[in-house]
Design a protein around this motif. Structure first.
Motif, mmCIF file in Angstrom:
data_model
loop_
_atom_site.group_PDB
_atom_site.id
_atom_site.type_symbol
_atom_site.label_atom_id
_atom_site.label_comp_id
_atom_site.label_asym_id
_atom_site.label_seq_id
_atom_site.Cartn_x
_atom_site.Cartn_y
_atom_site.Cartn_z
ATOM 1 N N ASP A 63 -4.203 9.074 1.838
ATOM 2 C CA ASP A 63 -4.044 8.323 0.599
ATOM 3 C C ASP A 63 -2.876 7.357 0.740
ATOM 4 O O ASP A 63 -1.890 7.641 1.432
ATOM 5 C CB ASP A 63 -3.768 9.282 -0.563
ATOM 6 C CG ASP A 63 -4.957 10.176 -0.881
ATOM 7 O OD1 ASP A 63 -6.096 9.813 -0.521
ATOM 8 O OD2 ASP A 63 -4.726 11.248 -1.465
ATOM 9 N N ARG A 64 -2.971 6.227 0.073
ATOM 10 C CA ARG A 64 -1.919 5.215 0.163
ATOM 11 C C ARG A 64 -0.564 5.796 -0.247
ATOM 12 O O ARG A 64 0.477 5.445 0.331
ATOM 13 C CB ARG A 64 -2.274 4.015 -0.713
ATOM 14 C CG ARG A 64 -1.275 2.859 -0.625
ATOM 15 C CD ARG A 64 -1.731 1.695 -1.477
ATOM 16 N NE ARG A 64 -2.977 1.138 -0.988
ATOM 17 C CZ ARG A 64 -3.059 0.204 -0.032
ATOM 18 N NH1 ARG A 64 -1.951 -0.244 0.538
ATOM 19 N NH2 ARG A 64 -4.221 -0.262 0.355
ATOM 20 N N SER A 65 -0.568 6.676 -1.211
ATOM 21 C CA SER A 65 0.695 7.256 -1.684
ATOM 22 C C SER A 65 1.364 8.133 -0.633
ATOM 23 O O SER A 65 2.559 8.433 -0.736
ATOM 24 C CB SER A 65 0.451 8.080 -2.947
ATOM 25 O OG SER A 65 -0.460 9.138 -2.692
ATOM 26 N N ASP A 66 0.607 8.553 0.391
ATOM 27 C CA ASP A 66 1.163 9.394 1.444
ATOM 28 C C ASP A 66 1.720 8.592 2.610
ATOM 29 O O ASP A 66 2.307 9.171 3.531
ATOM 30 C CB ASP A 66 0.100 10.362 1.963
ATOM 31 C CG ASP A 66 -0.203 11.474 0.970
ATOM 32 O OD1 ASP A 66 0.689 11.805 0.176
ATOM 33 O OD2 ASP A 66 -1.331 11.999 1.003
ATOM 34 N N LEU B 132 4.481 6.553 3.856
ATOM 35 C CA LEU B 132 5.857 6.427 3.385
ATOM 36 C C LEU B 132 6.607 5.249 3.990
ATOM 37 O O LEU B 132 7.759 5.013 3.639
ATOM 38 C CB LEU B 132 6.616 7.723 3.676
ATOM 39 C CG LEU B 132 5.969 8.994 3.107
ATOM 40 C CD1 LEU B 132 6.815 10.214 3.430
ATOM 41 C CD2 LEU B 132 5.755 8.867 1.601
ATOM 42 N N ARG C 262 2.952 11.354 5.071
ATOM 43 C CA ARG C 262 3.080 12.692 4.487
ATOM 44 C C ARG C 262 1.777 13.462 4.708
ATOM 45 O O ARG C 262 0.684 12.957 4.496
ATOM 46 C CB ARG C 262 3.381 12.573 2.998
ATOM 47 C CG ARG C 262 3.567 13.925 2.303
ATOM 48 C CD ARG C 262 4.148 13.783 0.916
ATOM 49 N NE ARG C 262 3.501 12.727 0.159
ATOM 50 C CZ ARG C 262 4.157 11.787 -0.524
ATOM 51 N NH1 ARG C 262 5.485 11.766 -0.528
ATOM 52 N NH2 ARG C 262 3.497 10.864 -1.208
#
Length: 331
Positions: A118-121, A123, A136
């Motif tokens: 996911d893009r949020s992972d 960092l 992450r």
């Protein structure tokens, strides 16, 4: 995360994860070591012998210490035909509950074109090596990030494993990491002072004039375009391409392989001064642990380290998407 740089100041192609305060630990309730065959190891016998270790072509990076060529005598040993696979490492984790350092840290390095997360992972990029992303949830079981799984790559080399993780696996199997001398001697497959396990030319030529690829390395323009001439963007199955003269697969390219030794560039000079060295275990100190063989990211434009004599290193707690290992045992 931080980055390593090659001797000429360009970033090297392997990721480097810096340990937090709490490193991964070996599960103290470890079952007794299993027999090699039971642990999924196919290995071959390497005969005792003496060989010329180092770069006879003098084409490596000076700071890597690939010269002078020196003679090494080794006792017989056995070595895995392939790097340890995801399936074999999964058996170790299932039996012991071991938690790798990447899992403890929570992040690891993934090549930017191979990320499955996911893009949020994602960092951010590693300073100095923007093709490596700090992801992450990237670990041995999720080598490209949270959207990947080792089960889809069961016959590929396990990656995202530190030197410490490799030693934990070895303790369970009753085996060991190869010394740097054992690794080079076996990887040569009986060829004297050859550049690669198959000879001195990187590519063969097919009847139609096209190139025959012997290993999994980068083709195209690094790090943005891989033409996939060898069919692989990242890891290949551990038994891809032809084996060397001893029956070992992919000692050039695919994934870097941890060795037992500390890395000290001037060590070869010490060995050469001593004459023929018997069963060297490497220096007693160093700036990291030795890695051998290069990886799927190596390209001669900046990282000509898929040659048999090439050497590199990383800190023992480092892990990345192109770093694995194979094991040895006494005969």
């Amino acid at each position: 995360m931080s980055s390593c740089c090659s001797p000429d100041g360009r970033p090297s192609e392997h990721g480097h994860a810096t340990a937090p305060a709490q490193p991964g630990t070996f599960n103290l309730a470890v079952p007794a070591p299993r027999a090699a065959a039971d642990a999924g190891h196919a290995d071959v016998a390497i005969p005792a012998g003496t060989f010329a270790m180092g770069d006879p072509f003098d084409e490596g990076y000076a700071a890597d210490g690939e010269t002078p060529v020196h003679h090494v005598s080794l006792d017989a040993f056995r070595v895995d035909t392939t790097t340890v696979t995801n399936a074999a490492f999964a058996a170790f984790v299932d039996a012991t509950g071991y938690r790798t350092e990447s899992e403890s840290f929570g992040t690891s390095a993934v090549f930017h074109l191979a990320v499955a997360a996911d893009r949020s992972d994602i960092l951010g990029a590693v300073h100095g090596t923007p093709w490596w992303l700090n992801v992450r949830g990237a670990d041995w079981a999720h080598p490209a990030g949270g959207r990947s799984s080792w089960e889809e790559l069961a016959d590929h080399p396990v990656v995202q494993v530190s030197h410490n993780d490799a030693l934990a696996y070895c303790a369970w199997t009753g085996r060991a990491l190869p010394t740097e001398a054992q690794w080079e001697y076996a990887a040569r497959g009986g060829l004297e002072q050859a550049r690669y396990p198959w000879g001195n030319e990187l590519h063969g030529v097919a009847d139609d004039g096209s190139a025959v690829h012997h290993c999994n390395i980068w083709q195209g323009t690094f790090p943005t375009e891989n033409t996939l001439d060898d069919r692989f963007l990242s890891t290949a199955p551990a038994r891809s391409f032809e084996p060397n003269g001893y029956g070992m697969y992919q000692t050039s390219g695919n994934v870097w392989e941890w060795c037992a030794d500390w890395f000290l560039p001037k060590y070869y000079k010490t060995c050469a001064a001593a004459g023929t060295v018997e069963n060297p275990a490497g220096p007693s100190i160093g700036r990291g642990r030795v890695m051998r063989g290069g990886s799927y990211l190596c390209h001669d434009s900046y990282c000509n380290r898929y040659r048999l004599a090439a050497r590199s290193s990383n800190s023992p707690d480092s892990a990345s998407g192109n770093l694995g290992f194979r094991t040895v045992a006494l005969p």
